[in-house]
Motif scaffolding. Sequence first.
Motif, PDB file in Angstrom:
ATOM      1  N   THR A 152      45.982  37.725  35.681  1.00 29.78           N
ATOM      2  CA  THR A 152      44.903  38.698  35.878  1.00 29.78           C
ATOM      3  C   THR A 152      44.078  38.337  37.106  1.00 29.78           C
ATOM      4  OG1 THR A 152      44.804  39.138  33.504  1.00 29.78           O
ATOM      5  CG2 THR A 152      42.896  39.788  34.817  1.00 29.78           C
ATOM      6  N   GLU A 153      43.792  37.049  37.285  1.00 31.24           N
ATOM      7  CA  GLU A 153      43.102  36.613  38.504  1.00 31.24           C
ATOM      8  C   GLU A 153      43.883  37.047  39.738  1.00 31.24           C
ATOM      9  OE1 GLU A 153      41.808  32.561  36.131  1.00 31.24           O
ATOM     10  OE2 GLU A 153      42.791  32.380  38.081  1.00 31.24           O
ATOM     11  N   GLU A 197      50.725  42.939  34.878  1.00 32.41           N
ATOM     12  CA  GLU A 197      50.714  44.329  34.433  1.00 32.41           C
ATOM     13  C   GLU A 197      50.455  45.237  35.630  1.00 32.41           C
ATOM     14  OE1 GLU A 197      48.185  45.097  31.112  1.00 32.41           O
ATOM     15  OE2 GLU A 197      48.776  43.290  30.041  1.00 32.41           O
ATOM     16  N   LYS A 213      41.412  37.551  29.241  1.00 32.30           N
ATOM     17  CA  LYS A 213      41.515  38.975  29.498  1.00 32.30           C
ATOM     18  C   LYS A 213      40.166  39.675  29.631  1.00 32.30           C
ATOM     19  CE  LYS A 213      45.926  40.081  27.204  1.00 32.30           C
ATOM     20  NZ  LYS A 213      46.526  41.023  28.159  1.00 32.30           N
ATOM     21  N   ASN A 260      39.243  33.629  35.206  1.00 25.75           N
ATOM     22  CA  ASN A 260      39.147  34.260  33.886  1.00 25.75           C
ATOM     23  C   ASN A 260      39.051  33.157  32.835  1.00 25.75           C
ATOM     24  OD1 ASN A 260      39.756  36.601  35.416  1.00 25.75           O
ATOM     25  ND2 ASN A 260      40.642  37.539  33.600  1.00 25.75           N
ATOM     26  N   SER A 288      45.963  39.534  39.987  1.00 26.94           N
ATOM     27  CA  SER A 288      45.898  40.988  40.128  1.00 26.94           C
ATOM     28  C   SER A 288      44.592  41.413  40.779  1.00 26.94           C
ATOM     29  CB  SER A 288      46.038  41.651  38.759  1.00 26.94           C
ATOM     30  OG  SER A 288      47.305  41.375  38.192  1.00 26.94           O
ATOM     31  N   PHE A 300      42.422  45.657  36.310  1.00 27.82           N
ATOM     32  CA  PHE A 300      42.801  45.241  34.959  1.00 27.82           C
ATOM     33  C   PHE A 300      41.914  45.974  33.965  1.00 27.82           C
ATOM     34  CE2 PHE A 300      43.142  42.175  31.403  1.00 27.82           C
ATOM     35  CZ  PHE A 300      44.525  42.154  31.298  1.00 27.82           C
ATOM     36  N   ALA A 320      47.632  34.801  30.250  1.00 22.17           N
ATOM     37  CA  ALA A 320      47.045  36.106  30.533  1.00 22.17           C
ATOM     38  C   ALA A 320      46.045  36.042  31.678  1.00 22.17           C
ATOM     39  CB  ALA A 320      46.364  36.651  29.279  1.00 22.17           C
ATOM     40  N   GLU A 327      41.701  46.062  30.840  1.00 22.85           N
ATOM     41  CA  GLU A 327      41.251  45.379  29.634  1.00 22.85           C
ATOM     42  C   GLU A 327      40.081  44.435  29.894  1.00 22.85           C
ATOM     43  OE1 GLU A 327      44.889  43.623  28.361  1.00 22.85           O
ATOM     44  OE2 GLU A 327      45.734  45.523  27.674  1.00 22.85           O
ATOM     45  N   LEU A 328      39.678  44.322  31.132  1.00 21.36           N
ATOM     46  CA  LEU A 328      38.534  43.485  31.497  1.00 21.36           C
ATOM     47  C   LEU A 328      37.241  44.122  31.001  1.00 21.36           C
ATOM     48  CD1 LEU A 328      37.632  40.980  33.126  1.00 21.36           C
ATOM     49  CD2 LEU A 328      37.535  42.464  35.143  1.00 21.36           C
ATOM     50  N   THR A 333      35.802  37.905  33.689  1.00 20.42           N
ATOM     51  CA  THR A 333      36.160  37.274  34.955  1.00 20.42           C
ATOM     52  C   THR A 333      34.902  36.877  35.706  1.00 20.42           C
ATOM     53  OG1 THR A 333      37.634  37.449  36.881  1.00 20.42           O
ATOM     54  CG2 THR A 333      36.232  39.319  36.437  1.00 20.42           C
TER      55      THR A 333
END
Length: 492
Positions: free
Chosen positions: A336-337, A223, A364, A357, A339, A393, A332, A395-396, A367
């Motif tokens: 994310t990691e 994302e 999500k 994560n 990113s 991120f 997901a 949403e974290l 982390t």
Amino acid sequence: MTNEPYDLRKVLKELKEMPGQYHETNLEIDPHAELSGVYRYIGAGGTIKRPTQEGPTMMFNTIKGFPETRILTGIMASRKRVGKILGHDYRTLGHLLKDAVNHPVKPVKISRDEAPAQEVVHLSTDPDFDIRKLVAAPTNTEYDAGPYITMGLVYGSSPDKSISDVTIHRMVLEDEDTIGIYIMPGGRHIGHFQEEYEKLNEPMPITINIGLDPAISIGATFEPPTTPLGYNELWAAGSLRNEPVQLVDSITVDEVGIARSEFILEGEILPHERIREDINTNTGHAMPEFPGYNGDANPALHVIKVKAVTHRKDRPIMQTTLGPSEEHVSMAGIPTEASILNLVDKAIPGKVLNVYNPPAGGGKLMTIMQIHKEGSADEGIQRQAALLAFSAFKELKTVILVDEDVDIFDMNDVMWTVNTRFQANQDIMVLEGMRNHPLDPSETPEYSPGRIRFKGMSSKLVLDGTVPFDLKSQFERAAFKDVENWQKYLED
């Protein structure tokens, strides 16, 4: 096999050679709730209601009501298996994906004659066309709004075709040619394209691609800001395999599909039309989502009208996943990691060694960051790293900071840190009034009156379990002797 382009079938051939990674059954299974109910015990993991466990990916060869289709689930429901699939150490998959984003390999287009995904064609103009009979979409529970496509990669483009992208969405089969698609508000590129089409009052052509090489599924879940508007995540998938993803022109809509898919559904997202998600069941539920709860049925999903279903001729594989399973964590969590690593490596290079994560956050919401402090000047850098993670991120929700001697993949080690290197009165940071994931059921004004103004807002939490640099000598772990060839003591 080594010269074949990568697709799901090539990956399955490789998994069959790895002990404990693949299992198939010829026993008949009902795709309505039973298939998910069975796999819950065998290998779902994640935040599935207990009992569950990490286990093999599972192929169901005999599907009630669908004699020509097989269903595969759980291929990514193990981080170690994902590492095997990608030929990489499972502990540094975030680094692998970060590098893939930064070294894109763009797709290539092949002819329809070369595309396995178009070997069999069903058109919506056929008198007996019915996606509910052509696509063996399971329900996760007996209360789902309907049969769901959970591993369908939606491919779409801007109206002028200048940029394209792919995104995974939850999609429910509503009638013979209608799919309801949940497009989460804010930021995802397919949603951005759809808004542009809606302003023009035009339908948006798309393809839904099912049964893919996991490199594509994982690469497609990045994302912004890691993959900004204009970056097609298939570029990252191509980099993971060091070969371009193959695309093919659709038959009925002005869009491309992934040529080596098992299924491609061609259709259009209609402008200014919405449908209630549970219109056929009235259960009030959608399906189980990654936090481990049943998602509420959405009153106004976007509407896809399906124009064609194409698939492979040799027993095509319907790929599906359980919402709260470990598979979601892989899809997901690992991007994310990547990113987070991408952002911290630019802002504070060398200070964050690794990121994980875990399943506890569904990939999500949580982390764990492994911090390297070289001197007193680095004290405090760990908390800046946490803020960067939230920036990478949105949403974290929770960040746990640990030192480099802690195994971030072992929650016992992580919680040992919280219990022995942490004081609640000084090592907690709480950030209020921030945006988070709308599927977290605690993020409502009713849950926190006066603190949460709108659904989807949240407090963010940082637990700083790193030792102050000037006290490091007081927190050295008990040193055990390093023994070479210790494995020999396990031999007969």
